[in-house]
Design an enzyme around this catalytic site. Structure first.
Site, short mmCIF file in Angstrom:
data_model
loop_
_atom_site.label_atom_id
_atom_site.label_comp_id
_atom_site.label_asym_id
_atom_site.label_seq_id
_atom_site.Cartn_x
_atom_site.Cartn_y
_atom_site.Cartn_z
N ASP A 81 0.94 -17.77 -3.47
CA ASP A 81 1.65 -16.77 -4.29
C ASP A 81 0.66 -16.14 -5.27
O ASP A 81 0.74 -16.34 -6.47
CB ASP A 81 2.83 -17.43 -5.01
N ASP B 119 0.86 -1.19 0.00
CA ASP B 119 0.00 0.00 0.00
C ASP B 119 0.90 1.24 0.00
O ASP B 119 2.12 1.12 0.09
CB ASP B 119 -0.94 -0.01 1.22
N HIS C 88 1.63 -9.13 -3.08
CA HIS C 88 0.61 -8.09 -2.90
C HIS C 88 1.34 -6.75 -2.83
O HIS C 88 1.81 -6.33 -1.76
CB HIS C 88 -0.18 -8.35 -1.61
N GLU D 209 2.23 -10.16 1.14
CA GLU D 209 2.52 -8.75 0.92
C GLU D 209 4.02 -8.53 1.15
O GLU D 209 4.77 -9.49 1.40
CB GLU D 209 1.68 -7.85 1.85
O1 G3I Z 1 -1.02 -8.54 19.51
C1 G3I Z 1 -1.93 -9.58 19.20
C2 G3I Z 1 -1.69 -10.77 20.07
O2 G3I Z 1 -1.91 -10.41 21.38
C3 G3I Z 1 -2.59 -11.93 19.61
O3 G3I Z 1 -2.29 -13.08 20.32
C4 G3I Z 1 -2.36 -12.19 18.11
C5 G3I Z 1 -3.22 -13.32 17.57
O4 G3I Z 1 -4.28 -12.87 16.79
O5 G3I Z 1 -2.62 -11.03 17.42
C6 G3I Z 1 -1.71 -9.99 17.77
O6 G3I Z 1 -1.88 -8.87 16.97
C7 G3I Z 1 -1.65 -9.06 15.62
C8 G3I Z 1 -0.46 -8.24 15.16
O7 G3I Z 1 -0.32 -8.32 13.78
C9 G3I Z 1 0.83 -8.73 15.78
O8 G3I Z 1 1.18 -10.01 15.35
C10 G3I Z 1 -2.90 -8.64 14.87
O9 G3I Z 1 -3.96 -9.50 15.19
C11 G3I Z 1 -2.63 -8.65 13.39
O10 G3I Z 1 -3.78 -8.13 12.71
C12 G3I Z 1 -1.43 -7.86 13.06
O11 G3I Z 1 -1.10 -7.99 11.71
C13 G3I Z 1 -0.51 -6.86 11.15
C14 G3I Z 1 -1.29 -6.43 9.92
O12 G3I Z 1 -0.69 -5.30 9.37
C15 G3I Z 1 -2.74 -6.11 10.22
O13 G3I Z 1 -2.84 -5.00 11.03
C16 G3I Z 1 0.91 -7.18 10.73
O14 G3I Z 1 1.69 -7.51 11.85
C17 G3I Z 1 1.50 -5.98 10.01
O15 G3I Z 1 2.77 -6.31 9.50
C18 G3I Z 1 0.59 -5.55 8.88
O16 G3I Z 1 1.08 -4.39 8.34
C19 G3I Z 1 0.46 -3.96 7.15
C20 G3I Z 1 -0.02 -2.55 7.40
O17 G3I Z 1 -1.11 -2.60 8.31
C21 G3I Z 1 -0.41 -1.84 6.11
N1 G3I Z 1 0.66 -1.92 5.16
C22 G3I Z 1 1.03 -3.27 4.83
C23 G3I Z 1 1.52 -4.02 6.05
C24 G3I Z 1 1.91 -5.45 5.73
O18 G3I Z 1 0.86 -6.30 5.46
O1 9MR Z 2 -3.77 -3.63 0.21
C1 9MR Z 2 -3.97 -3.57 1.61
C2 9MR Z 2 -2.74 -4.07 2.32
O2 9MR Z 2 -1.64 -3.23 2.06
C3 9MR Z 2 -3.00 -4.22 3.79
O3 9MR Z 2 -1.91 -4.85 4.44
C4 9MR Z 2 -4.23 -5.03 4.03
C5 9MR Z 2 -4.60 -5.22 5.48
O4 9MR Z 2 -4.80 -4.04 6.14
O5 9MR Z 2 -5.34 -4.47 3.37
C6 9MR Z 2 -5.17 -4.40 1.97
O6 9MR Z 2 -6.29 -3.80 1.40
C7 9MR Z 2 -7.39 -4.65 1.29
C8 9MR Z 2 -8.47 -4.24 2.27
O7 9MR Z 2 -8.02 -4.36 3.58
C9 9MR Z 2 -9.72 -5.06 2.03
N1 9MR Z 2 -10.14 -5.00 0.67
C10 9MR Z 2 -9.14 -5.44 -0.31
C11 9MR Z 2 -7.87 -4.62 -0.16
C12 9MR Z 2 -6.76 -5.17 -1.07
O8 9MR Z 2 -7.04 -5.05 -2.38
#
Ligand code: G3I
Ligand code: 9MR
Ligand code: ZN
Length: 534
Positions: A507, A150, A461, A516
């Site tokens: 993939d 993103d 992604h 991603e």
């Molecule tokens: O902290 C809780 C923990 O207490 C629990 O046991 C565990 C099990 O569900 O979840 C933990 O939190 C999770 C966190 O990662 C740490 O592992 C969240 O549920 C989980 O949603 C979160 O995932 C993150 C994801 O964004 C969604 O928010 C990823 O680490 C993080 O790398 C990823 O980052 C995204 C950005 O939001 C947007 N840009 C792309 C990037 C990569 O996908």
């Molecule tokens: O593209 C987005 C990605 O960078 C984020 O890690 C992810 C989770 O927050 O969300 C992706 O966007 C998706 C959105 O959350 C739900 N609709 C589809 C989007 C991807 O095309």
């Protein structure tokens, strides 16, 4: 063809430990061949490993005795052949260059010319003025790197990426100074490597409010479609300030001073002033200060309920850089409560520990010992996990979560730390095994870094890659995630029908929870690569 023999597709340095994993339930003899077919080594894999993470049985063989430079592949009766791999002093040179050039290609607010960026060229993006959330105020926040697939720009993850890349430079100066910006030199005074990191540091400084606090992130309200970055022209919003962003920024600026001062003292000065000011701001910010997305904003949250570890890192790093007693006292007070550890975007404790252990300034020797012990004990747990895994991976079955590749790399860094503290080779070998896992020695037989090895991730992604229909090279995929958390993987499996955790990666462009890419996954990979090959 379905593979049964797994190695690091990018290869090995001549003196590295070299292990091969077989997917089989019987011991096997194997042959290592040169690319012309002649057999140079015969070994036997008789170490059996039950592998619940991959849902299979493995046998593990060793071919460390193959030290001669060359191109090889491995065969075993009934199991076919492995991907080819090299043994060479510069086995990782190309991978390093590509993984580093990724940061250049992620530049925001910058005209990426076609001669340097090829397919991924675009005009300066996201140059629109930033609007403070729920305010009339505006601010210029152009610059920095896009976070990931993103186009959001998030301070905490950016600070983590810069810190890791600085550690890479500190540990392996030769490798990092070999980096060439795809555009050619863009600075007269700085090496290309430091110039790239400055691009992010400069942006983070723009995210600093006059009182020293940092806005958590700059992004549009929602994730955009799969378009090029300069086509995303929605309103740019600055989310509220957070302790996470402010503490991480204070820390990374303090750290950066020692790298930039010999090239550009005025810049080092600016970093110092920004760092001290951010630190002061964290002292005035309330606990716990965890960030949550405002309701209208749905881009990456990077929420963090505990901000003590960011304060811990900042205090240690500012003490190391500037020597004020206050910083030392703050760190030691936090460390009395808990020795924090972690290299991830939410857990920064280990950076604090490294700063405290590495400073030449006076420290509490008993605390230093306690920190060392905590680090070694963390590594001992990881070593056990890695040794019990058929692929040498320092992840348990439960740890194939979103961004598991980062955790493998960062666990490699914890193992590396134990090696520096004890001198014991087994820690270094296990650290390097995490690199081998990421580059192909895994149950999927995939090199997780795009454009590297012979069979890499092809459909990450990542918006520019998806839009152009070709993966940008040098990007580390997030890796297997057993949560079955995005629409694409959900359309293929339920939690009940899903494959074993280490195989939960598809993939496909849509699978953001398994495939991603991000700047702070690449940085973890690069720090590991630089550390274990120094
Ligand atoms: O902290 C809780 C923990 O207490 C629990 O046991 C565990 C099990 O569900 O979840 C933990 O939190 C999770 C966190 O990662 C740490 O592992 C969240 O549920 C989980 O949603 C979160 O995932 C993150 C994801 O964004 C969604 O928010 C990823 O680490 C993080 O790398 C990823 O980052 C995204 C950005 O939001 C947007 N840009 C792309 C990037 C990569 O996908
Ligand atoms: O593209 C987005 C990605 O960078 C984020 O890690 C992810 C989770 O927050 O969300 C992706 O966007 C998706 C959105 O959350 C739900 N609709 C589809 C989007 C991807 O095309
Ligand atoms: Zn942009």
């Amino acid at each position: 063809m379905y593979k049964n023999i797994f190695i690091n597709q990018c290869g090995y340095l001549p003196l590295m430990q070299k292990q091969v994993t077989f997917r089989t339930d019987k011991p096997v003899s194997f042959n290592v061949h040169t690319s012309s077919g002649s057999c140079v080594y015969t070994g036997r894999a008789d170490r059996r490993v039950e592998n619940p993470s991959a849902g299979e049985t493995n046998y593990v063989g060793d071919f460390s005795a193959v030290t001669e430079i060359g191109l090889y592949y491995i065969t075993a009766e009934g199991l076919g052949e492995s991907d080819s791999f090299s043994v060479s002093g510069d086995a990782y040179a190309d991978t390093f260059q590509k993984a580093m050039a990724f940061f250049y290609l992620q530049r925001c607010g910058y005209d990426l010319p076609e001669k340097a960026a090829g397919l991924y060229a675009h005009k300066a993006c996201h140059t629109q003025i930033g609007h403070l959330y729920q305010s009339e105020e505006t601010r210029n926040v152009a610059g920095g790197w896009h976070d990931a697939g993103d186009y959001g720009r998030y301070v905490g993850p950016g600070a983590m990426a810069v810190a890791q890349l600085l550690y890479a430079a500190e540990r392996n100066g030769a490798l990092c100074s070999s980096y060439r910006c795809p555009e050619g030199k863009t600075s007269v005074s700085l090496p290309d490597y430091l110039e790239e990191l400055k691009y992010e540091l400069d942006w983070m400084m723009k995210m600093q409010r006059e009182d020293g606090a940092l806005y958590h992130k700059a992004s549009c309200r929602n994730f955009c479609a799969f378009i090029m970055p300069d086509e995303e022209t929605e309103e740019m919003i600055l989310s509220p300030v957070s302790v996470t962003a402010t503490g991480d920024f204070a820390a990374v600026c303090a750290m950066a001073v020692r790298f930039y001062e010999k090239y550009d003292p005025a810049y080092a000065h600016r970093l110092e002033a920004a760092s001290r000011k951010a630190y002061e701001a964290t002292k005035k910010m309330e606990l716990p200060g965890g960030f949550r997305n405002p309701p209208e904003i749905t881009t990456g949250e990077y929420g963090d309920s505990c901000d003590q570890d960011e304060r811990y890192w900042a205090a240690a790093e500012l003490y190391h850089a500037f020597g004020d007693q206050q910083y030392r006292a703050d760190f030691e007070a936090l460390a009395q409560e808990k020795i924090y550890q972690g290299y991830g975007w939410a857990d920064m404790g280990s950076y604090g520990n490294l700063a405290y252990l590495n400073t030449d300034r006076p420290v509490d020797e008993a605390l230093k010992t306690e920190i060392r012990q905590a680090m070694i004990s963390l590594a001992d747990g990881l070593l056990k996990t890695a040794e019990a895994d058929g692929y040498g991976t320092a992840l348990t079955s439960e740890q194939y979560i979103w961004g598991s590749s980062m955790n493998a790399a960062n666990n490699g860094l914890h193992l590396y730390d134990a090696w520096t503290l004890t001198g014991e080779q087994r820690y270094l070998d296990a650290a390097a095994a995490q690199l081998h896992y990421l580059l192909g020695r895994n149950c999927l037989g995939l090199c997780f870094v795009t454009g590297c090895g012979s069979d890499a991730i092809r459909h990450p992604h990542h918006r520019p890659s998806g839009f152009r229909g070709k993966a940008m090279p040098g990007m580390l995929s997030g890796g297997p995630c057993s949560w079955i958390a995005d629409e694409t993987i959900k359309s293929m499996f339920t939690k009940e029908t899903a494959p074993a955790p280490a195989k939960c990666l598809v993939d496909m462009t849509g699978s953001y929870s398994t495939n991603e890419v991000t700047i702070y996954w690449n940085s973890a990979f690069l720090q590991l690569l630089a550390s274990v090959t120094a």
